[in-house]
Design a protein around this motif. Structure first.
Motif, PDB file in Angstrom:
ATOM      1  N   LEU A  49      72.133  87.993   5.761  1.00  0.00           N
ATOM      2  CA  LEU A  49      71.419  87.206   6.768  1.00  0.00           C
ATOM      3  C   LEU A  49      70.042  86.781   6.275  1.00  0.00           C
ATOM      4  O   LEU A  49      69.337  87.558   5.619  1.00  0.00           O
ATOM      5  CB  LEU A  49      71.206  88.019   8.045  1.00  0.00           C
ATOM      6  CG  LEU A  49      72.411  88.359   8.889  1.00  0.00           C
ATOM      7  CD1 LEU A  49      72.004  89.289  10.021  1.00  0.00           C
ATOM      8  CD2 LEU A  49      73.039  87.086   9.449  1.00  0.00           C
ATOM      9  N   LEU A  50      69.664  85.568   6.638  1.00  0.00           N
ATOM     10  CA  LEU A  50      68.294  85.139   6.481  1.00  0.00           C
ATOM     11  C   LEU A  50      67.613  85.477   7.801  1.00  0.00           C
ATOM     12  O   LEU A  50      68.089  85.084   8.872  1.00  0.00           O
ATOM     13  CB  LEU A  50      68.215  83.627   6.222  1.00  0.00           C
ATOM     14  CG  LEU A  50      66.827  83.123   5.876  1.00  0.00           C
ATOM     15  CD1 LEU A  50      66.434  83.589   4.472  1.00  0.00           C
ATOM     16  CD2 LEU A  50      66.780  81.605   5.948  1.00  0.00           C
ATOM     17  N   VAL A  51      66.536  86.231   7.738  1.00  0.00           N
ATOM     18  CA  VAL A  51      65.872  86.713   8.940  1.00  0.00           C
ATOM     19  C   VAL A  51      64.507  86.039   9.056  1.00  0.00           C
ATOM     20  O   VAL A  51      63.671  86.153   8.156  1.00  0.00           O
ATOM     21  CB  VAL A  51      65.712  88.252   8.916  1.00  0.00           C
ATOM     22  CG1 VAL A  51      65.060  88.748  10.191  1.00  0.00           C
ATOM     23  CG2 VAL A  51      67.063  88.923   8.699  1.00  0.00           C
ATOM     24  N   ILE A  52      64.318  85.318  10.156  1.00  0.00           N
ATOM     25  CA  ILE A  52      63.043  84.686  10.471  1.00  0.00           C
ATOM     26  C   ILE A  52      62.301  85.663  11.371  1.00  0.00           C
ATOM     27  O   ILE A  52      62.803  86.032  12.429  1.00  0.00           O
ATOM     28  CB  ILE A  52      63.247  83.347  11.209  1.00  0.00           C
ATOM     29  CG1 ILE A  52      64.202  82.416  10.440  1.00  0.00           C
ATOM     30  CG2 ILE A  52      61.908  82.692  11.514  1.00  0.00           C
ATOM     31  CD1 ILE A  52      63.731  81.952   9.104  1.00  0.00           C
ATOM     32  N   VAL A  53      61.117  86.081  10.937  1.00  0.00           N
ATOM     33  CA  VAL A  53      60.370  87.099  11.681  1.00  0.00           C
ATOM     34  C   VAL A  53      59.067  86.518  12.212  1.00  0.00           C
ATOM     35  O   VAL A  53      58.231  86.035  11.443  1.00  0.00           O
ATOM     36  CB  VAL A  53      60.056  88.324  10.792  1.00  0.00           C
ATOM     37  CG1 VAL A  53      59.321  89.390  11.591  1.00  0.00           C
ATOM     38  CG2 VAL A  53      61.336  88.891  10.180  1.00  0.00           C
ATOM     39  N   GLU A  54      58.915  86.561  13.512  1.00  0.00           N
ATOM     40  CA  GLU A  54      57.660  86.188  14.174  1.00  0.00           C
ATOM     41  C   GLU A  54      56.865  87.472  14.357  1.00  0.00           C
ATOM     42  O   GLU A  54      57.367  88.456  14.904  1.00  0.00           O
ATOM     43  CB  GLU A  54      57.946  85.526  15.519  1.00  0.00           C
ATOM     44  CG  GLU A  54      56.719  85.148  16.296  1.00  0.00           C
ATOM     45  CD  GLU A  54      55.882  84.043  15.639  1.00  0.00           C
ATOM     46  OE1 GLU A  54      54.728  83.875  16.058  1.00  0.00           O
ATOM     47  OE2 GLU A  54      56.365  83.370  14.718  1.00  0.00           O
ATOM     48  N   VAL A  55      55.635  87.480  13.880  1.00  0.00           N
ATOM     49  CA  VAL A  55      54.784  88.668  13.958  1.00  0.00           C
ATOM     50  C   VAL A  55      53.724  88.450  15.031  1.00  0.00           C
ATOM     51  O   VAL A  55      53.049  87.420  15.048  1.00  0.00           O
ATOM     52  CB  VAL A  55      54.104  88.967  12.604  1.00  0.00           C
ATOM     53  CG1 VAL A  55      53.226  90.205  12.705  1.00  0.00           C
ATOM     54  CG2 VAL A  55      55.147  89.123  11.504  1.00  0.00           C
ATOM     55  N   LYS A  56      53.592  89.423  15.918  1.00  0.00           N
ATOM     56  CA  LYS A  56      52.574  89.387  16.959  1.00  0.00           C
ATOM     57  C   LYS A  56      51.711  90.637  16.811  1.00  0.00           C
ATOM     58  O   LYS A  56      52.210  91.756  16.868  1.00  0.00           O
ATOM     59  CB  LYS A  56      53.204  89.342  18.361  1.00  0.00           C
ATOM     60  CG  LYS A  56      53.922  88.043  18.643  1.00  0.00           C
ATOM     61  CD  LYS A  56      52.951  86.885  18.565  1.00  0.00           C
ATOM     62  CE  LYS A  56      53.605  85.555  18.724  1.00  0.00           C
ATOM     63  NZ  LYS A  56      52.687  84.464  18.437  1.00  0.00           N
ATOM     64  N   THR A  57      50.429  90.427  16.593  1.00  0.00           N
ATOM     65  CA  THR A  57      49.488  91.521  16.382  1.00  0.00           C
ATOM     66  C   THR A  57      48.493  91.559  17.533  1.00  0.00           C
ATOM     67  O   THR A  57      47.929  90.532  17.898  1.00  0.00           O
ATOM     68  CB  THR A  57      48.731  91.325  15.050  1.00  0.00           C
ATOM     69  OG1 THR A  57      49.677  91.131  13.998  1.00  0.00           O
ATOM     70  CG2 THR A  57      47.854  92.517  14.729  1.00  0.00           C
ATOM     71  N   ARG A  58      48.291  92.732  18.088  1.00  0.00           N
ATOM     72  CA  ARG A  58      47.343  92.925  19.193  1.00  0.00           C
ATOM     73  C   ARG A  58      46.578  94.224  18.966  1.00  0.00           C
ATOM     74  O   ARG A  58      47.123  95.188  18.423  1.00  0.00           O
ATOM     75  CB  ARG A  58      48.067  93.018  20.539  1.00  0.00           C
ATOM     76  CG  ARG A  58      48.887  91.805  20.920  1.00  0.00           C
ATOM     77  CD  ARG A  58      47.993  90.636  21.321  1.00  0.00           C
ATOM     78  NE  ARG A  58      48.752  89.519  21.830  1.00  0.00           N
ATOM     79  CZ  ARG A  58      49.202  88.510  21.107  1.00  0.00           C
ATOM     80  NH1 ARG A  58      48.989  88.484  19.812  1.00  0.00           N
ATOM     81  NH2 ARG A  58      49.869  87.512  21.660  1.00  0.00           N
ATOM     82  N   ALA A  59      45.346  94.250  19.405  1.00  0.00           N
ATOM     83  CA  ALA A  59      44.545  95.480  19.313  1.00  0.00           C
ATOM     84  C   ALA A  59      45.107  96.543  20.248  1.00  0.00           C
ATOM     85  O   ALA A  59      45.103  97.732  19.941  1.00  0.00           O
ATOM     86  CB  ALA A  59      43.088  95.192  19.646  1.00  0.00           C
ATOM     87  N   ASN A  60      45.614  96.084  21.412  1.00  0.00           N
ATOM     88  CA  ASN A  60      46.226  97.009  22.371  1.00  0.00           C
ATOM     89  C   ASN A  60      47.123  96.202  23.310  1.00  0.00           C
ATOM     90  O   ASN A  60      47.183  94.991  23.225  1.00  0.00           O
ATOM     91  CB  ASN A  60      45.160  97.789  23.149  1.00  0.00           C
ATOM     92  CG  ASN A  60      44.186  96.882  23.856  1.00  0.00           C
ATOM     93  OD1 ASN A  60      44.579  96.025  24.646  1.00  0.00           O
ATOM     94  ND2 ASN A  60      42.897  97.037  23.570  1.00  0.00           N
ATOM     95  N   LYS A  61      47.795  96.889  24.198  1.00  0.00           N
ATOM     96  CA  LYS A  61      48.711  96.219  25.135  1.00  0.00           C
ATOM     97  C   LYS A  61      48.044  95.916  26.473  1.00  0.00           C
ATOM     98  O   LYS A  61      48.710  95.480  27.401  1.00  0.00           O
ATOM     99  CB  LYS A  61      49.928  97.104  25.406  1.00  0.00           C
ATOM    100  CG  LYS A  61      50.835  97.307  24.241  1.00  0.00           C
ATOM    101  CD  LYS A  61      52.024  98.144  24.680  1.00  0.00           C
ATOM    102  CE  LYS A  61      52.943  98.467  23.545  1.00  0.00           C
ATOM    103  NZ  LYS A  61      54.091  99.264  23.958  1.00  0.00           N
ATOM    104  N   ASP A  62      46.737  96.132  26.575  1.00  0.00           N
ATOM    105  CA  ASP A  62      46.059  95.998  27.861  1.00  0.00           C
ATOM    106  C   ASP A  62      46.164  94.597  28.452  1.00  0.00           C
ATOM    107  O   ASP A  62      46.342  94.440  29.650  1.00  0.00           O
ATOM    108  CB  ASP A  62      44.588  96.400  27.746  1.00  0.00           C
ATOM    109  CG  ASP A  62      44.415  97.888  27.502  1.00  0.00           C
ATOM    110  OD1 ASP A  62      45.396  98.638  27.693  1.00  0.00           O
ATOM    111  OD2 ASP A  62      43.321  98.297  27.112  1.00  0.00           O
TER     112      ASP A  62
END
Length: 121
Positions: A49-62
């Motif tokens: 599989l070719l996997v397209i990955v969207e990355v989401k970075t956050r300091a916290n979930k607040d």
């Protein structure tokens, strides 16, 4: 470069390192098609599989869960960019869209890999 951009790049690096440790082969990072981009393009550990990955970075979930930032508009942009990628590289493998969330900072950051998280409408 703004601090939030540096933080996002750091999160993408953490995600790429995580994927590599899990046996994925990184093909491209920040691949662009016009104004759209793909954060990470990788091959699954079995190479099927070719996997397209969207990355989401956050300091916290607040404020918001990072995964909720991948809305219908963002998904459409990902699909369009992935289509351009597949055409550009004549990809003959199956395709999967994943999300990796990176929450926190430094060595204590939590990483979650959600496979098959985004599906075409």
């Amino acid at each position: 470069m703004a601090a939030h951009n540096d933080y996002g790049k750091w999160g993408e690096q953490k995600a790429a390192d995580f994927l590599a440790a899990e046996g994925y082969s990184i093909c491209h990072r920040n691949w662009k098609s016009g104004h759209r981009d793909l954060d990470i393009v990788a091959l699954s550990p079995d190479g099927n599989l070719l996997v397209i990955v969207e990355v989401k970075t956050r300091a916290n979930k607040d404020v918001t869960e990072p995964v909720t930032a991948v809305d219908r508009r963002k998904s459409r942009n990902l699909f369009n960019a992935a289509n351009a990628y597949v055409r550009s590289f004549d990809v003959k493998r199956g395709l999967r869209f994943d999300i990796i969330t990176v929450i926190g900072r430094g060595d204590t950051a939590q990483i979650e890999h959600i496979e098959d998280a985004i599906r075409p409408y």
